[in-house]
Design a protein around this motif. Structure first.
Motif, mmCIF file in Angstrom:
data_model
loop_
_atom_site.group_PDB
_atom_site.id
_atom_site.type_symbol
_atom_site.label_atom_id
_atom_site.label_comp_id
_atom_site.label_asym_id
_atom_site.label_seq_id
_atom_site.Cartn_x
_atom_site.Cartn_y
_atom_site.Cartn_z
ATOM 1 N N GLY A 33 0.831 -1.199 0.000
ATOM 2 C CA GLY A 33 0.000 0.000 0.000
ATOM 3 C C GLY A 33 0.860 1.241 0.000
ATOM 4 N N ASN A 34 0.228 2.389 -0.251
ATOM 5 C CA ASN A 34 0.983 3.656 -0.226
ATOM 6 C C ASN A 34 0.192 4.794 0.415
ATOM 7 O OD1 ASN A 34 -0.905 4.352 -2.141
ATOM 8 N ND2 ASN A 34 0.539 4.651 -3.822
ATOM 9 N N GLY A 35 -0.800 4.443 1.248
ATOM 10 C CA GLY A 35 -1.594 5.453 1.926
ATOM 11 C C GLY A 35 -2.796 5.900 1.130
ATOM 12 N N ALA A 36 -2.696 5.873 -0.202
ATOM 13 C CA ALA A 36 -3.811 6.277 -1.062
ATOM 14 C C ALA A 36 -4.545 5.069 -1.632
ATOM 15 C CB ALA A 36 -3.310 7.153 -2.204
ATOM 16 N N MET A 37 -3.842 3.953 -1.744
ATOM 17 C CA MET A 37 -4.451 2.710 -2.230
ATOM 18 C C MET A 37 -3.615 1.550 -1.733
ATOM 19 S SD MET A 37 -3.327 2.490 -6.235
ATOM 20 C CE MET A 37 -1.704 3.045 -6.790
ATOM 21 N N GLU A 211 -21.617 7.096 -4.829
ATOM 22 C CA GLU A 211 -21.226 7.805 -6.046
ATOM 23 C C GLU A 211 -19.820 8.414 -5.979
ATOM 24 O OE1 GLU A 211 -24.253 10.427 -7.553
ATOM 25 O OE2 GLU A 211 -25.407 8.705 -8.267
ATOM 26 N N PHE A 212 -18.865 7.579 -5.600
ATOM 27 C CA PHE A 212 -17.466 7.945 -5.798
ATOM 28 C C PHE A 212 -17.129 7.626 -7.252
ATOM 29 C CE2 PHE A 212 -17.444 6.989 -1.193
ATOM 30 C CZ PHE A 212 -16.842 8.146 -0.719
ATOM 31 N N TYR A 213 -16.599 8.604 -7.957
ATOM 32 C CA TYR A 213 -16.216 8.399 -9.351
ATOM 33 C C TYR A 213 -14.726 8.115 -9.418
ATOM 34 C CZ TYR A 213 -20.742 9.922 -11.183
ATOM 35 O OH TYR A 213 -22.084 10.006 -11.495
ATOM 36 N N THR A 214 -14.367 7.079 -10.161
ATOM 37 C CA THR A 214 -12.967 6.680 -10.271
ATOM 38 C C THR A 214 -12.603 6.433 -11.729
ATOM 39 O OG1 THR A 214 -13.440 4.312 -10.110
ATOM 40 C CG2 THR A 214 -13.095 5.477 -8.035
ATOM 41 N N CYS A 215 -11.318 6.552 -12.004
ATOM 42 C CA CYS A 215 -10.775 6.106 -13.284
ATOM 43 C C CYS A 215 -9.642 5.127 -12.974
ATOM 44 C CB CYS A 215 -10.242 7.287 -14.101
ATOM 45 S SG CYS A 215 -9.375 6.761 -15.603
ATOM 46 N N THR A 216 -9.808 3.881 -13.437
ATOM 47 C CA THR A 216 -8.770 2.865 -13.319
ATOM 48 C C THR A 216 -8.017 2.843 -14.644
ATOM 49 O OG1 THR A 216 -10.275 1.611 -11.906
ATOM 50 C CG2 THR A 216 -8.314 0.467 -12.707
ATOM 51 N N PHE A 217 -6.691 2.865 -14.590
ATOM 52 C CA PHE A 217 -5.940 3.044 -15.835
ATOM 53 C C PHE A 217 -4.739 2.113 -15.903
ATOM 54 C CE2 PHE A 217 -4.443 6.172 -12.701
ATOM 55 C CZ PHE A 217 -3.073 5.937 -12.686
ATOM 56 N N MET A 218 -4.234 1.933 -17.124
ATOM 57 C CA MET A 218 -3.010 1.140 -17.309
ATOM 58 C C MET A 218 -2.309 1.556 -18.593
ATOM 59 S SD MET A 218 -4.176 -2.630 -18.719
ATOM 60 C CE MET A 218 -5.055 -2.809 -20.279
ATOM 61 N N GLU A 219 -1.019 1.260 -18.634
ATOM 62 C CA GLU A 219 -0.224 1.347 -19.852
ATOM 63 C C GLU A 219 0.848 0.266 -19.779
ATOM 64 O OE1 GLU A 219 2.128 4.458 -22.774
ATOM 65 O OE2 GLU A 219 1.179 5.201 -20.956
ATOM 66 N N GLY A 263 -3.240 2.156 -11.939
ATOM 67 C CA GLY A 263 -3.678 2.764 -10.680
ATOM 68 C C GLY A 263 -5.010 3.445 -10.812
ATOM 69 N N TYR A 264 -5.234 4.467 -9.954
ATOM 70 C CA TYR A 264 -6.542 5.105 -9.861
ATOM 71 C C TYR A 264 -6.415 6.619 -9.742
ATOM 72 C CZ TYR A 264 -7.552 0.373 -8.110
ATOM 73 O OH TYR A 264 -7.619 -0.983 -7.947
ATOM 74 N N THR A 265 -7.322 7.316 -10.402
ATOM 75 C CA THR A 265 -7.614 8.707 -10.045
ATOM 76 C C THR A 265 -9.047 8.723 -9.515
ATOM 77 O OG1 THR A 265 -8.202 9.124 -12.364
ATOM 78 C CG2 THR A 265 -6.010 9.796 -11.651
ATOM 79 N N SER A 277 -7.944 12.732 -17.773
ATOM 80 C CA SER A 277 -6.786 13.570 -18.122
ATOM 81 C C SER A 277 -5.717 13.479 -17.040
ATOM 82 C CB SER A 277 -7.210 15.025 -18.354
ATOM 83 O OG SER A 277 -7.798 15.566 -17.193
ATOM 84 N N ALA A 278 -6.136 13.404 -15.765
ATOM 85 C CA ALA A 278 -5.157 13.246 -14.677
ATOM 86 C C ALA A 278 -4.453 11.897 -14.787
ATOM 87 C CB ALA A 278 -5.845 13.372 -13.323
ATOM 88 N N ALA A 279 -5.202 10.861 -15.160
ATOM 89 C CA ALA A 279 -4.598 9.542 -15.347
ATOM 90 C C ALA A 279 -3.571 9.573 -16.483
ATOM 91 C CB ALA A 279 -5.686 8.506 -15.628
ATOM 92 N N LYS A 280 -3.910 10.255 -17.571
ATOM 93 C CA LYS A 280 -2.968 10.374 -18.695
ATOM 94 C C LYS A 280 -1.694 11.088 -18.246
ATOM 95 C CE LYS A 280 -6.469 10.533 -22.365
ATOM 96 N NZ LYS A 280 -7.175 11.394 -23.335
#
Length: 768
Positions: A33-37, A211-219, A263-265, A277-280
């Motif tokens: 973990g890192n405190g945020a996830m 209604e927490f909105y999240t973006c899960t992302f990968m590259e 990860g997640y924004t 855009s924050a994930a990008k």
């Protein structure tokens, strides 16, 4: 299951040899973990054996409707569940189209898993023979970045050993996620949109109800023998998932690898329109750094944490491994950056207890964060409770209390009570006192009184009002009594006059009155604001004082001890030593009825009061109470061994103190409670730190000075720790021969060692 499969090591948690029976336990123990996830240590590749999948985002939860046989007035409507979040770690691996799955492999050998606590990463390596007889060597490394806390990184390598092979990597995102822990099998997540941009993928999703909105992302990027491949992936898309398929051909002995960042924004920190855009942006940063540079930054970040928070133990590897594991997991769970977050009992390692805030934070965690971070981190934990004061008043109103009385919840995510066992929800009210004690403890340690006029006084007033209203005047006793409660010992419910609760109630009222006067005299503008807001009157304060001055405390003249509650001596007083081993743990072997009638104590109860208010009692009184109550204590709470270790050390009963220390420090590593697969006991880990610093080190704050009465177990050659006391960092090293003190900074510090005052000058080693 083999409970002793974790290898002793000073800086790492190591598992050698693959055993499917250990998988779920290891998923907890090797969590990151890192405190945020955070996430359990699930395999990146598919695994068809028993597993507990879990990835979690700090502060994101679901109000799972309470499930009870019948409803009671004031009952919480929901139990807040930490949510298993959309998964980004998955990488299916196929070798000549055969899935790599350790559960179905013909043979797995040289399996090794390591959680490197010094540098903050998790690795795994093994050789496997697949059903198609291809033999492969696999190594993985992953971490969750402390610097860029939205992102984690994975490096996954496959080397065919006995044949050339076609290796397919399928990195994916999946938002079709369910919880292990759920009341009604509700759908927790709603997938909103899946988008792809080159080798980047994004799933936007929201939680139902909250209604927490999240973006899960990968590259992802694929390599052969460390050379990046310019291969465009095949894309596989489903309603809740997106996967990239890369296929490369490698000769026997060559290595195919994939680097995956994900990860997640979250809209807790960003506008919903900015999540993608924050994930990008964060992906561009990590791709620019690359896996190796990001890992170096991770090592630097953990080095800074350890510089202040490390405890060294010489001569006892298991004890050393235990304390570092506890400190590591505490820092993975909470770093103090966000005052809207708190410390869940399981952190990011499981779903039990809902992942919410308990009184553990105030009673056990704040001392660790005050001493190993700075006062702002502890202040954020207190600010969290101030921000929930209105909800605490609402919680009390639902139970019939008036006039701004505040009852802080047993369990919460947003300040509302969401615990749904009536004997705890309505009766374990001592939690209110732990919050007032934390305010006192914070001021005692930091010397920062400003929190009280700014925020704390309103909290203390709400708590004092609750205790004054909760007490009942008994004509028979001519005293105020507190009826129908559950103390810290949850193996007694609905009892009268729990000594710890009554003592805490009196102390809370006295402490609130004392601080009203201090603020009135020294912070007049704050006093006018607070008194105007709370509408306190002299008549009301007199009513508080009357209750505090006339509180009833059950006492046994025969034993010369305070009784845990009115009826404790009515029980059949058979000690734990005479309890058959096959009956242990009683919470898994006995009926609840039998437990409630027994004398057995789950955790420190009367002794919890002696821990908080040690200065109120003589050493002889502590010894009488410890010697009476500890023999009835089964220590079936993770919060129990640490308090007993501290008190045994104070009494110079070092064998007991050491045994309790090992129990608390290796509670999860050795799975004492036979439940580690459900997750780790994060909040009790702070108690492990206290066992050394307050127990063996004997550290206390008295009259604005650090006091030490150092002791050392015979099993150790030496131990050391650092504390940040009022922005001065003091290093303490205790050996079998002497104790040394070393001060960083440029100002002298007066301390008391074994009742003798000494002055420590900066960068000048003092031996005692």
């Amino acid at each position: 299951m083999n409970l002793d499969y974790i290898k002793p090591d000073n800086w790492s948690i190591i598992e050698e040899g693959f055993n499917a029976d250990n998988v779920k336990s290891s998923e907890s123990i090797f969590s990151i973990g890192n405190g945020a996830m955070g996430q359990r240590a699930n395999f990146e590749e598919q695994y068809s054996g028993p597993t507990f999948q879990g990835s979690y985002i700090a502060g994101v939860y679901y109000p799972d409707k309470t499930r009870v046989g019948w409803w009671k007035n004031g009952y919480p409507e929901y139990f807040a569940k930490v949510l298993n979040a959309p998964s980004w770690i998955g990488i299916n691996v196929l070798v000549n189209k055969e899935p790599l799955d350790l559960f179905t492999c013909k043979e797995v050998k040289n399996f090794r898993r390591e959680l490197n606590m010094k540098e903050g990463w998790l690795s795994r390596s093994f050789e496997a023979t697949l059903p198609n007889n291809i033999q492969v060597e696999v190594s993985t490394k992953r971490f969750l970045s402390l610097d860029l806390d939205e992102v984690g990184a994975i490096k996954y390598q496959v080397k065919p050993l006995n044949s050339d092979a076609e290796i397919t990597f399928q990195p994916y995102l999946d938002s079709g996620i369910t919880n292990e822990d759920t009341n009604w099998d509700d759908k927790f997540w709603d997938t909103l949109q899946i988008t792809i941009e080159g080798e980047k993928a994004f799933i936007e999703a929201k939680t139902m109800k909250t209604e927490f909105y999240t973006c899960t992302f990968m590259e992802s990027s694929v390599f052969v023998n460390n050379e990046k491949q310019d291969q465009k992936p095949e894309i596989k898309r489903e309603s809740n998932a997106i996967a990239f398929h890369y296929t490369v051909h490698v000769a026997a002995g060559e290595t195919a690898s994939i680097h995956k960042f994900g990860g997640y924004t979250v809209d807790r920190k960003l506008e919903r329109s900015q999540l993608v855009s924050a994930a990008k942006n964060v992906l561009e940063t990590v791709i620019e750094h690359g896996f190796t540079t990001l890992l170096e930054k991770q090592k630097e970040a953990w080095s800074k944490i350890w510089e202040m928070s490390d405890i060294t133990i010489d001569g006892d590897v298991k004890a050393q491994q235990g304390i570092r594991f506890n400190i590591f997991q505490l820092n993975q769970t909470y770093l103090g950056k966000d005052s809207t977050l708190n410390i869940g009992p399981k952190g990011f390692t499981g779903e039990k207890y809902g992942g919410s805030t308990y009184w553990d934070t105030e009673a056990y965690c704040i001392p660790f964060y005050m001493a190993t971070k700075n006062e702002n981190v502890a202040r954020n934990l207190l600010k969290y409770r101030y921000n929930h004061l209105e909800k605490a008043i609402e919680n009390a109103e639902k139970l019939g209390f008036k006039n701004g009385a505040a009852l802080y919840p047993m369990v919460t995510m947003n300040g509302e009570e969401c615990h749904n066992e009536w004997e705890i929800t309505f009766e374990e009210i001592h939690r209110n006192g732990a919050i007032a004690f934390a305010i006192f403890n914070y001021y005692r340690y930091t010397g920062d009184f400003s929190y009280i006029p700014e925020m704390g006084l309103e909290v203390l007033i709400g708590i004092a009002r609750f205790w004054q209203q909760r007490a009942t005047f008994s004509e028979a006793r001519n005293k105020y009594v507190i009826l129908g409660v559950t103390g810290p010992n949850e193996y007694e419910n609905n009892i009268n006059n729990n000594w710890y609760t009554n003592y805490l109630a009196k102390w809370c009222i006295d402490y609130a009155l004392e601080n009203i006067e201090k603020v009135k005299e020294g912070y007049h503008d704050d006093y006018l604001r607070v008194s105007g807001k709370t509408k306190i009157t002299d008549k009301e304060l007199q009513e508080w004082q009357k209750v505090a001055d006339n509180m009833y405390f059950p006492y046994s003249e025969k034993h010369q001890i305070y009784l845990q509650q009115d009826g404790f001596l009515d029980k059949e007083l058979i000690t734990v030593a005479d309890l058959p081993q096959e009956d242990r743990p009683i919470n898994q072997k006995w009926s609840w009825d039998r437990i409630l009638r027994s004398p057995y104590i789950k955790q420190a109860d009367t002794l919890q009061g002696f821990y908080f208010f040690e200065d109120h009692f003589s050493i002889e009184e502590l010894k009488r109470h410890f010697d009476f109550y500890e023999p009835f204590t089964v220590h079936e709470s993770s919060l129990s061994p640490c308090v007993h270790s501290i008190q045994a050390a104070k009494l110079d009963q070092m064998e007991q103190a050491y045994t309790f220390y090992l129990r608390t420090s290796r509670l999860d590593l050795d799975d004492y409670n036979k439940e580690v697969e459900e997750g780790l006991h994060i909040t009790s880990m702070a108690g492990t730190w206290m066992s050394i610093v307050e127990g063996f080190g004997g550290m206390r704050v008295k009259e604005d000075m650090l006091n030490f009465e150092p002791r050392i177990p015979k099993e150790w050659q030496a131990y050391s720790f650092k504390v940040n006391f009022r922005e001065q960092i003091l290093k303490v090293n205790v050996s079998q021969k002497e104790t040394t003190f070393e001060l960083e900074g440029d100002t002298d510090l007066d301390i008391v060692v074994n009742n003798k005052q000494i002055t420590i000058s900066p960068n000048n080693l003092i031996k005692v």
